[in-house]
Scaffold this active site. Structure first.
Site, short mmCIF file in Angstrom:
data_model
loop_
_atom_site.label_atom_id
_atom_site.label_comp_id
_atom_site.label_asym_id
_atom_site.label_seq_id
_atom_site.Cartn_x
_atom_site.Cartn_y
_atom_site.Cartn_z
N SER A 8 9.26 41.73 -20.57
CA SER A 8 8.53 40.76 -21.40
C SER A 8 9.54 39.71 -21.85
O SER A 8 10.54 40.04 -22.48
CB SER A 8 7.95 41.46 -22.63
OG SER A 8 7.86 40.54 -23.71
N ASP A 35 4.20 36.68 -23.15
CA ASP A 35 3.43 37.01 -24.35
C ASP A 35 3.01 35.74 -25.08
O ASP A 35 3.84 35.09 -25.70
CB ASP A 35 4.26 37.89 -25.29
CG ASP A 35 4.43 39.30 -24.73
OD1 ASP A 35 5.58 39.78 -24.70
OD2 ASP A 35 3.42 39.87 -24.30
N GLY A 144 8.77 41.90 -30.68
CA GLY A 144 9.52 42.82 -29.84
C GLY A 144 10.37 43.72 -30.73
O GLY A 144 10.46 43.51 -31.93
N ASP A 175 2.61 48.68 -23.25
CA ASP A 175 3.41 47.57 -23.77
C ASP A 175 3.85 47.84 -25.20
O ASP A 175 3.02 47.99 -26.09
CB ASP A 175 2.53 46.30 -23.73
CG ASP A 175 3.24 45.07 -24.23
OD1 ASP A 175 2.55 44.08 -24.55
OD2 ASP A 175 4.48 45.09 -24.31
N SER A 198 12.82 44.35 -25.32
CA SER A 198 14.19 44.49 -25.84
C SER A 198 15.03 45.51 -25.08
O SER A 198 16.25 45.48 -25.16
CB SER A 198 14.12 44.86 -27.33
OG SER A 198 13.28 45.98 -27.51
C1 DX5 Z 1 4.47 42.60 -28.47
C2 DX5 Z 1 4.50 42.19 -27.03
C3 DX5 Z 1 5.43 43.04 -26.22
C4 DX5 Z 1 6.87 43.02 -26.69
C5 DX5 Z 1 7.51 44.28 -26.23
O1 DX5 Z 1 3.35 42.09 -29.08
O2 DX5 Z 1 3.22 42.23 -26.48
O3 DX5 Z 1 5.39 42.67 -24.86
O4 DX5 Z 1 7.52 41.92 -26.19
O5 DX5 Z 1 8.82 44.32 -26.71
P1 DX5 Z 1 9.59 45.71 -26.85
O6 DX5 Z 1 9.67 46.27 -25.45
O7 DX5 Z 1 10.93 45.30 -27.39
O8 DX5 Z 1 8.80 46.56 -27.77
#
Ligand code: DX5
Length: 221
Positions: A8, A35, A144, A175, A198
């Site tokens: 993402s 996103d 994230g 996700d 992340s």
């Molecule tokens: C949050 C997004 C995700 C996010 C995931 O609303 O939809 O795609 O970027 O990030 P991580 O993997 O760091 O949780």
């Protein structure tokens, strides 16, 4: 079982977004999730169709656009024109979800529906036959780097069972909080598309190393 890894770009370095997308493609990912946030459906504001159009020029992998916006039906054409291969709309944001998914399919873009952690699978029952992919949010959307919500593992398992009972091969995406520790858990529950922010884009290790670590964590599955 082919497991798709999709970074993402929410966690990427925005000063060199194209490069970061290319790094992921070079690392062998199957897609990249964009996103889109409007500051209303979620308490954050991010990208528009212009970013999708720019990334389309840089990468060939699946451009998976996750619309965390109210009234997504107002922007389906723009995101389709920009080069999206897949569009996720949130069940919670659509008054007419059936029509929205039909419209995305008519635009010849893969039609996906995403549900928040608090949303019951019952809300999807009437669209299981037209949703081409379903995304179970494993964090509350908007940011994230949040912690993985373990209670969603059982929801993934139940969704896979619901689809199998109907003879549907619809893939399940997850996700939020996906990393080499949680990735094997969601794959074991039935997910085959892993969106990771992340754990792929961070200052500790390279994109290539992070993608390889994710891939290795689900290899034994
Ligand atoms: C949050 C997004 C995700 C996010 C995931 O609303 O939809 O795609 O970027 O990030 P991580 O993997 O760091 O949780």
């Amino acid at each position: 079982m082919m497991i798709a890894i999709e970074p993402s770009i929410l966690s990427a370095d925005y000063t060199r977004l194209g490069e970061q997308a290319k790094e992921a493609e070079m690392a062998g990912v199957e897609g990249i999730q964009v996103d889109v946030m409007d500051g209303r459906f979620v308490p954050n504001i991010t990208f528009g169709p212009g970013i999708v159009r720019a990334l389309r020029k840089v990468v060939k992998v699946t451009l998976d656009v996750h619309l965390m916006i109210v009234e997504p039906e107002r922007y389906l054409n723009e995101f389709a024109d920009a080069g999206s291969d897949r569009l996720f709309v949130h069940q919670e944001a659509c008054t007419h979800l059936h029509r929205v998914l039909q419209t995305i399919r008519e635009l010849e873009v893969e039609a996906g529906v995403a549900i928040n952690p608090a949303t019951s699978l019952n809300a999807l029952e009437e669209v299981l036959d037209i949703a081409e992919i379903i995304q179970v949010m494993t964090v509350n959307p908007g940011f994230g780097g949040q912690e993985f919500i373990h209670s969603q593992l059982d929801k993934i398992r139940r969704l896979r069972r619901m689809l199998d009972e109907r003879g549907l091969k619809t893939p399940i995406a997850v996700d939020g909080g996906i990393d080499p520790t949680t990735a094997p858990l969601v794959v074991d529950a039935g997910a085959t598309v892993l969106v990771a922010g992340s754990s792929v884009y961070n200052n500790k290790t390279s994109v290539a190393q992070n993608v390889a670590a994710l891939r290795a964590s689900v290899k034994k599955q």
